[in-house]
Design a protein around this motif. Structure first.
Motif, PDB file in Angstrom:
ATOM      1  N   THR A 318      84.028  -1.408 -31.343  1.00  0.00           N
ATOM      2  CA  THR A 318      84.724  -0.266 -30.743  1.00  0.00           C
ATOM      3  C   THR A 318      86.097  -0.601 -30.170  1.00  0.00           C
ATOM      4  N   PRO A 322      88.609   3.097 -31.248  1.00  0.00           N
ATOM      5  CA  PRO A 322      88.277   3.849 -30.033  1.00  0.00           C
ATOM      6  C   PRO A 322      87.456   5.107 -30.298  1.00  0.00           C
ATOM      7  N   ASN A 326      83.473   3.915 -26.056  1.00  0.00           N
ATOM      8  CA  ASN A 326      84.173   3.085 -25.076  1.00  0.00           C
ATOM      9  C   ASN A 326      83.172   2.186 -24.377  1.00  0.00           C
TER      10      ASN A 326
END
Length: 345
Positions: A318, A322, A326
């Motif tokens: 991640t 994004p 998160n």
């Protein structure tokens, strides 16, 4: 409800203990303070015995002597981080690269390499729990921040085993833990997972490069071996994967997070044993134990496709995608994640 503990060998000259949680139905979870490892998950059988739902051994060396993270807790970050680098709030960090140029499962000194502290146990009329904790510093695992993490396993009388993670840090860091248990609810003499049926609440899986790093593309499952939107016999799904480099699955599904509706189910039609998985995160990494390495075992037996790891987590890598979620953890913040398994027998 019952709680007991027994010695389970030594790791690096430190004593390892197994904590056995048993509910009123005879369902039993054995958990080690080494790596928070789920050593057994037994359910009653129709003939009055007990059957393990997971790959297991009574020998600690068979757990510590293989590189497959068998049944251990994984972190700070499950899965792979491309190039061992990431940014938080614009600052760049570099961490240990332990799989080629990438970081896998938090590096070689992550959650799975330690004996955890036993914070306490709790016994009520309806549930029994064990809370473990670990503190990691940058000097220990190369990730920024002094992180304190707790992992609480709770077995209840509804035949749920719940794992709750919680973490804090004194500096910006990443937190995306999982449990790396390999499942196979079939009888011990079943050489593979071929006859099991798998359901996954997923429409897409992630495209990955040769290093198993997500490219950012989401690929529709429909019409591919990755489609488990209806319960599918694993032999049928694995057959077209036999020509791949992996000879099976080592892949990332995007799932619908829920602690109420199943994220996935795994069932053995012959015995009627079934595991239902719930998770509050959007990723499920599944690995079908594709190796015939002699350290891959189940009761001492060695076979490819001996079990299936079902690793509930936030979608992999991640920091570079994004849109996947998160996993940043900031000072003064506490992050919590939950995985739940329900068993039927």
């Amino acid at each position: 409800m019952e709680l007991s503990k027994v010695p389970f060998g030594k790791y690096n000259d430190q004593a390892v203990t197994k904590y056995v949680l048993t509910n009123d139905n005879g369902v039993q979870a054995g958990i080690l303070n080494f790596a928070g490892l789920l050593q057994s998950f037994k359910v009653p059988t129709k003939d009055g015995g007990k059957a393990d739902m997971i790959l297991t051994s009574e020998n600690l060396d068979e757990f510590t002597g293989n590189g497959f993270c068998t049944n251990r807790l994984i972190g700070r970050v499950a899965g792979r981080i491309a190039d061992g680098e990431f940014k938080i709030d614009g600052q760049e960090y570099h961490v240990e690269q332990n799989e080629g140029k990438n970081t896998l499962h938090g590096g070689k000194n992550g959650f799975y390499s330690h004996i955890w502290h036993v914070d306490g146990t709790k016994l009520t009329d309806d549930a029994v729990s064990l809370t473990l904790s670990l503190t990691l510093t940058e000097e220990m695992d190369s990730f920024p921040g002094k992180m304190h993490v707790t992992a609480t396993y709770t077995l209840d009388n509804d035949d749920n085993l719940t794992l709750k993670f919680s973490a804090t840090s004194d500096a910006n860091t990443l937190f995306n833990p999982t449990n790396h248990t390999y499942w196979n609810p079939a009888k011990p003499s079943a050489a593979t997972i071929d006859n099991l049926k798998l359901y996954v609440n997923s429409a897409n899986h992630l495209a990955v490069d040769d290093g198993k790093i997500p490219t950012g593309e989401k690929v529709a499952n429909a019409g591919t071996p990755f489609d488990f939107s209806t319960p599918t016999k694993l032999a049928d799904a694995l057959k077209p994967m036999a020509t791949t480099k992996e000879n099976g699955f080592d892949d990332i599904w995007e799932v619908t997070p829920s602690l109420d509706k199943p994220v996935a189910t795994l069932e053995d039609p012959e015995s009627g044993r079934k595991m239902t998985l719930y998770s509050d995160r959007n990723g499920l990494v599944m690995y079908t134990m594709n190796s015939d390495d002699p350290t891959v075992y189940n009761h001492g037996e060695v076979h490819p496709h001996n079990g299936i790891a079902m690793e509930a987590q936030t979608l992999s890598d991640t920091p570079h995608h994004p849109e996947f979620g998160n996993i940043d953890l900031h000072p003064g913040e506490e992050k919590e994640y939950t995985i739940k398994w329900h068993v039927e027998y």
